[in-house]
Design an enzyme around this catalytic site. Structure first.
Site, PDB file in Angstrom:
ATOM      1  N   LYS A  82       0.837  -1.207   0.000  1.00 21.08           N
ATOM      2  CA  LYS A  82       0.000   0.000   0.000  1.00 21.08           C
ATOM      3  C   LYS A  82       0.870   1.253   0.000  1.00 21.08           C
ATOM      4  CE  LYS A  82      -2.434  -1.615   3.712  1.00 21.08           C
ATOM      5  NZ  LYS A  82      -3.318  -1.439   4.884  1.00 21.08           N
ATOM      6  N   LYS A  86       2.961   1.977   2.249  1.00 22.84           N
ATOM      7  CA  LYS A  86       3.092   2.450   3.627  1.00 22.84           C
ATOM      8  C   LYS A  86       4.228   1.696   4.313  1.00 22.84           C
ATOM      9  CE  LYS A  86      -0.653   2.487   6.233  1.00 22.84           C
ATOM     10  NZ  LYS A  86      -2.019   2.191   6.767  1.00 22.84           N
TER      11      LYS A  86
HETATM   12  N1  C2G Z   1      -8.954   4.888  14.528  1.00 27.36           N
HETATM   13  C1  C2G Z   1      -9.878   5.621  15.273  1.00 27.36           C
HETATM   14  N2  C2G Z   1      -9.576   6.880  15.645  1.00 27.36           N
HETATM   15  C2  C2G Z   1      -8.383   7.443  15.315  1.00 27.36           C
HETATM   16  C3  C2G Z   1      -7.446   6.695  14.576  1.00 27.36           C
HETATM   17  C4  C2G Z   1      -7.745   5.405  14.194  1.00 27.36           C
HETATM   18  O1  C2G Z   1     -10.973   5.116  15.589  1.00 27.36           O
HETATM   19  N3  C2G Z   1      -8.124   8.711  15.709  1.00 27.36           N
HETATM   20  C5  C2G Z   1      -9.324   3.529  14.116  1.00 27.36           C
HETATM   21  C6  C2G Z   1      -9.347   3.375  12.595  1.00 27.36           C
HETATM   22  O2  C2G Z   1     -10.581   3.833  12.074  1.00 27.36           O
HETATM   23  C7  C2G Z   1      -9.169   1.863  12.437  1.00 27.36           C
HETATM   24  C8  C2G Z   1      -8.290   1.496  13.648  1.00 27.36           C
HETATM   25  O3  C2G Z   1      -8.359   2.604  14.569  1.00 27.36           O
HETATM   26  O4  C2G Z   1     -10.443   1.204  12.564  1.00 27.36           O
HETATM   27  C9  C2G Z   1      -6.841   1.262  13.260  1.00 27.36           C
HETATM   28  O5  C2G Z   1      -6.359   2.446  12.638  1.00 27.36           O
HETATM   29  P1  C2G Z   1      -5.219   2.273  11.507  1.00 27.36           P
HETATM   30  O6  C2G Z   1      -4.106   1.470  12.054  1.00 27.36           O
HETATM   31  O7  C2G Z   1      -4.959   3.605  10.913  1.00 27.36           O
HETATM   32  O8  C2G Z   1      -6.013   1.342  10.473  1.00 27.36           O
HETATM   33  P2  C2G Z   1      -5.968   1.423   8.879  1.00 27.36           P
HETATM   34  O9  C2G Z   1      -4.621   1.900   8.456  1.00 27.36           O
HETATM   35  O10 C2G Z   1      -7.185   2.141   8.464  1.00 27.36           O
HETATM   36  O11 C2G Z   1      -6.008  -0.130   8.490  1.00 27.36           O
HETATM   37  O12 C2G Z   1      -7.811  -3.615   5.820  1.00 27.36           O
HETATM   38  C10 C2G Z   1      -8.028  -2.400   6.464  1.00 27.36           C
HETATM   39  C11 C2G Z   1      -6.771  -1.807   7.061  1.00 27.36           C
HETATM   40  O13 C2G Z   1      -5.955  -2.763   7.697  1.00 27.36           O
HETATM   41  C12 C2G Z   1      -7.197  -0.748   8.058  1.00 27.36           C
END
Ligand code: C2G
Length: 134
Positions: A46, A48
Site C-alpha cells: 500500500k 506504507k
Molecule cells: N482509529 C480511530 N480513531 C483514530 C485513529 C484510528 O478510531 N483517531 C481507528 C481506525 O478507524 C481503524 C483502527 O483505529 O479502525 C486502526 O487504525 P489504523 O491502524 O490507521 O487502520 P488502517 O490503516 O485504516 O487499516 O484492511 C483495512 C486496514 O488494515 C485498516
C-alpha cells in the site's frame, strides 16, 4: 447465549488513544475480539511503512486487555476467510471506512459496524508533531 465474536483490521502503528478507544468499543460489542494486524509486506504493497515492525505492533496489541487474539492481515482478500475461520459475528472498523467496498460486501456474511473515529489524533499527526518539535 452464544459467545459473540468481533473482528477488526488495522496497522495500529505508534499505538495511541484513538486505537485504544476503538478496540475498547469493539470489544464491548461482544465476548471475544480478534485483531487482524497489517503485515509489513501488506503495508509495503500500500506504499506504507510503519514505524514499528509487525512483531512489535503485535506485541503491543497483545498487551491490551480488550484484545483476545492477533492474526496477520496479509492481503485485501482474506476477510471472508477470516470471518469463517474465526467464527466472526461482527466486523468493526472506524468511521473512515464507512461505506467502503473493502468492507460493505462482508454484510453478506456478517454484521459490519463502523464506529466514530476519535478526533484529533492519528499516527500521521504524531509523526508530524514530533518532526516539528525536533
Ligand atoms: N482509529 C480511530 N480513531 C483514530 C485513529 C484510528 O478510531 N483517531 C481507528 C481506525 O478507524 C481503524 C483502527 O483505529 O479502525 C486502526 O487504525 P489504523 O491502524 O490507521 O487502520 P488502517 O490503516 O485504516 O487499516 O484492511 C483495512 C486496514 O488494515 C485498516
Amino acid at each position: 447465549m452464544a459467545l459473540k465474536r468481533i473482528l477488526t483490521y488495522g496497522t495500529f502503528d505508534l499505538l495511541h488513544y484513538g486505537h485504544i478507544r476503538l478496540l475498547r468499543r469493539a470489544a464491548a460489542m461482544g465476548d471475544y475480539l480478534v485483531v487482524a494486524l497489517s503485515t509489513d509486506e501488506f503495508n509495503a504493497g500500500k506504499g506504507k511503512q510503519s514505524y514499528y515492525d509487525y512483531e512489535t505492533r503485535k506485541e503491543m496489541l497483545e498487551a491490551i486487555r480488550y484484545v483476545d487474539l492477533v492474526i496477520p492481515e496479509e492481503n485485501w482478500a482474506q476477510k471472508a476467510t477470516d470471518i469463517e475461520e474465526y467464527h466472526i459475528d461482527t466486523v468493526v472498523m472506524g468511521g473512515d471506512w464507512a461505506g467502503s467496498e473493502r468492507f460493505e460486501y462482508l454484510k453478506d456474511v456478517c454484521e459490519v459496524v463502523y464506529l466514530d473515529r476519535t478526533p484529533g489524533i492519528s499516527t500521521t499527526k504524531i509523526k508530524e508533531n514530533l518532526e516539528l518539535n525536533g
